[in-house]
Design an enzyme around this catalytic site. Structure first.
Site, PDB file in Angstrom:
ATOM      1  N   ASP A  33      -8.848  27.470   2.016  1.00 30.35           N
ATOM      2  CA  ASP A  33      -7.607  27.421   2.755  1.00 30.35           C
ATOM      3  C   ASP A  33      -7.634  26.911   4.516  1.00 30.35           C
ATOM      4  O   ASP A  33      -8.291  27.779   4.590  1.00 30.35           O
ATOM      5  CB  ASP A  33      -6.252  28.198   2.409  1.00 30.35           C
ATOM      6  CG  ASP A  33      -4.465  27.623   2.851  1.00 30.35           C
ATOM      7  OD1 ASP A  33      -4.794  26.277   2.811  1.00 30.35           O
ATOM      8  OD2 ASP A  33      -4.303  28.363   3.399  1.00 30.35           O
ATOM      9  N   ALA A  51      -4.436  27.121   7.914  1.00 27.67           N
ATOM     10  CA  ALA A  51      -3.876  28.410   7.754  1.00 27.67           C
ATOM     11  C   ALA A  51      -3.156  29.577   7.411  1.00 27.67           C
ATOM     12  O   ALA A  51      -3.384  29.386   5.676  1.00 27.67           O
ATOM     13  CB  ALA A  51      -1.945  27.164   8.213  1.00 27.67           C
ATOM     14  N   ALA A 110      12.201  29.223   4.912  1.00 27.29           N
ATOM     15  CA  ALA A 110      11.444  28.466   5.068  1.00 27.29           C
ATOM     16  C   ALA A 110      10.108  28.478   4.412  1.00 27.29           C
ATOM     17  O   ALA A 110       8.702  27.928   3.675  1.00 27.29           O
ATOM     18  CB  ALA A 110      10.780  27.968   6.660  1.00 27.29           C
ATOM     19  N   MET A 140       5.566  28.010   0.213  1.00 24.88           N
ATOM     20  CA  MET A 140       4.525  27.851   1.461  1.00 24.88           C
ATOM     21  C   MET A 140       2.870  27.898   0.687  1.00 24.88           C
ATOM     22  O   MET A 140       3.007  28.201  -0.405  1.00 24.88           O
ATOM     23  CB  MET A 140       4.706  29.141   2.331  1.00 24.88           C
ATOM     24  CG  MET A 140       2.958  28.473   3.581  1.00 24.88           C
ATOM     25  SD  MET A 140       3.148  27.181   4.502  1.00 24.88           S
ATOM     26  CE  MET A 140       4.184  27.634   5.931  1.00 24.88           C
ATOM     27  N   LYS A 167       3.419  19.248   2.007  1.00 25.14           N
ATOM     28  CA  LYS A 167       4.631  19.708   2.521  1.00 25.14           C
ATOM     29  C   LYS A 167       5.890  18.613   2.326  1.00 25.14           C
ATOM     30  O   LYS A 167       7.107  19.006   2.435  1.00 25.14           O
ATOM     31  CB  LYS A 167       4.563  19.041   4.176  1.00 25.14           C
ATOM     32  CG  LYS A 167       3.549  20.119   4.919  1.00 25.14           C
ATOM     33  CD  LYS A 167       3.669  21.600   4.903  1.00 25.14           C
ATOM     34  CE  LYS A 167       2.903  22.235   5.740  1.00 25.14           C
ATOM     35  NZ  LYS A 167       2.446  22.987   4.901  1.00 25.14           N
ATOM     36  N   HIS A 219       6.891  20.493  -0.127  1.00 28.10           N
ATOM     37  CA  HIS A 219       7.670  22.196  -0.090  1.00 28.10           C
ATOM     38  C   HIS A 219       9.039  21.488   0.926  1.00 28.10           C
ATOM     39  O   HIS A 219      10.219  22.540   0.576  1.00 28.10           O
ATOM     40  CB  HIS A 219       7.195  22.545   1.468  1.00 28.10           C
ATOM     41  CG  HIS A 219       7.359  23.850   2.498  1.00 28.10           C
ATOM     42  ND1 HIS A 219       6.764  25.078   2.700  1.00 28.10           N
ATOM     43  CD2 HIS A 219       8.812  23.904   2.554  1.00 28.10           C
ATOM     44  CE1 HIS A 219       6.781  25.731   3.351  1.00 28.10           C
ATOM     45  NE2 HIS A 219       7.823  25.319   3.064  1.00 28.10           N
ATOM     46  N   ARG A 240      -1.530  21.349  -4.881  1.00 25.45           N
ATOM     47  CA  ARG A 240      -1.203  22.122  -5.268  1.00 25.45           C
ATOM     48  C   ARG A 240      -0.030  23.014  -6.624  1.00 25.45           C
ATOM     49  O   ARG A 240       0.998  22.285  -5.726  1.00 25.45           O
ATOM     50  CB  ARG A 240      -1.287  23.986  -3.929  1.00 25.45           C
ATOM     51  CG  ARG A 240      -2.460  24.115  -3.666  1.00 25.45           C
ATOM     52  CD  ARG A 240      -1.992  24.849  -3.048  1.00 25.45           C
ATOM     53  NE  ARG A 240      -3.477  24.762  -1.390  1.00 25.45           N
ATOM     54  CZ  ARG A 240      -3.418  24.724  -0.116  1.00 25.45           C
ATOM     55  NH1 ARG A 240      -3.163  25.169   0.435  1.00 25.45           N
ATOM     56  NH2 ARG A 240      -5.003  25.219   0.115  1.00 25.45           N
ATOM     57  N   ASP A 288      -4.452  31.900   0.953  1.00 31.11           N
ATOM     58  CA  ASP A 288      -3.120  32.991   1.497  1.00 31.11           C
ATOM     59  C   ASP A 288      -1.858  33.105   1.023  1.00 31.11           C
ATOM     60  O   ASP A 288      -0.822  34.154   1.120  1.00 31.11           O
ATOM     61  CB  ASP A 288      -2.428  33.630   3.773  1.00 31.11           C
ATOM     62  CG  ASP A 288      -2.134  32.124   3.434  1.00 31.11           C
ATOM     63  OD1 ASP A 288      -0.789  31.862   4.081  1.00 31.11           O
ATOM     64  OD2 ASP A 288      -2.682  30.737   3.254  1.00 31.11           O
TER      65      ASP A 288
END
Length: 271
Positions: free
Chosen positions: A14, A16, A47, A51, A55, A58, A162, A188
């Site tokens: 990944d 970030a 928020a 994650m 986006k 999201h 994902r 992460d």
């Protein structure tokens, strides 16, 4: 004649919270600011929840949170829908792109670990929840610092992001690697771990450097050891619950895990 034991062929990272942006901090303020422009109060904790997904997805997940959906209905006189997601997404992309460069510092040890993996003959892949316009800003910064993965698959490149395995499948094709049991996914977020599991790879969760703890490196280092351990334990539990085969603090701790997976592969173990 017996065939030789399979060896690892690739590690797919990944971005970030994994390679750059300790704490995965770049998108957080942007999400809060985005909803604030429409009169909706959103917390950083809100928020962070979805994650790792694309986006657009999201933003939709945030809008569907009960307390956010109620605010939207009261403020705008209708339920939050896909047309609203489209509108917010158009605003979010340049908003996130404007700040992402400020959060593009490497996580300590990342470049050195990648260089070591390459020296061991492994391909280096990458998938991300960021879209192409945002990654067009990030990748030159990363390249200048010495990180150029062998491929990049962004949210929006394929029909689904994902936790589907499609970005991993594209990585297999880009890198020319198979079977999936010779690939390791490092991420992460829970959905990033699920992405790897759904593709049939080994998975390594990063507890401290990523979204689950959600602190910058300076903020993390300012904590006492007891508080660090509390956060590490909680983050690790969430990644294990998602199915991670291994959980470590950050990418800096990856090399012993890679060696262990190679040993297990040679002994006949599979993800």
């Amino acid at each position: 004649m017996t065939s030789p034991a399979p060896r690892l062929s690739a590690v797919v990272f990944d971005w970030a919270g994994t390679i750059i942006d300790f704490g995965s901090c770049a998108p957080m303020g942007a999400f809060v600011k985005l909803f604030d422009q429409f009169g909706i109060a959103l917390t950083i904790e809100d928020a962070r929840g979805p994650m790792g997904v694309a986006k657009w997805d999201h933003i939709k997940a945030l809008g569907m949170l009960p307390h956010v959906a109620a605010q939207w209905r009261e403020r705008h006189g209708k339920d939050f829908g896909d047309a609203d997601v489209d509108h917010l997404y158009e605003i979010f992309t340049p908003m996130n792109a404007a700040i992402v460069a400020d959060f593009a510092a490497f996580i300590p040890g990342a470049v050195q670990v990648v260089d070591t993996l390459r020296a061991r003959g492994l391909k280096i892949g990458s998938t991300t929840g960021y879209n192409r316009p945002i990654m067009d800003i990030v990748t030159p910064i990363a390249a200048a610092g010495g990180y150029v993965p062998d491929n990049l698959v962004c949210a929006g490149d394929l029909a689904a992001g994902r936790p589907s395995p499609l970005m991993m499948y594209r990585s297999f094709a880009d890198l020319g690697v198979w079977p999936p049991s010779t690939v390791v996914k490092v991420d992460d977020t829970g959905v990033g771990i699920e992405e790897g599991l759904n593709a049939g790879t080994w998975t390594v969760g990063l507890a401290v450097s990523g979204n689950a703890v959600g602190l910058s490196l300076a903020e993390w280092q300012a904590l006492d050891a007891g508080r660090q351990q509390e956060l590490r334990t909680a983050a690790g539990a969430s990644l294990r619950a998602a199915g991670a085969h291994y959980v470590i603090d950050s990418v800096a701790d990856l090399l012993p895990v890679i060696s262990d997976i190679e040993t297990r592969l040679a002994e006949g173990a599979r993800p």
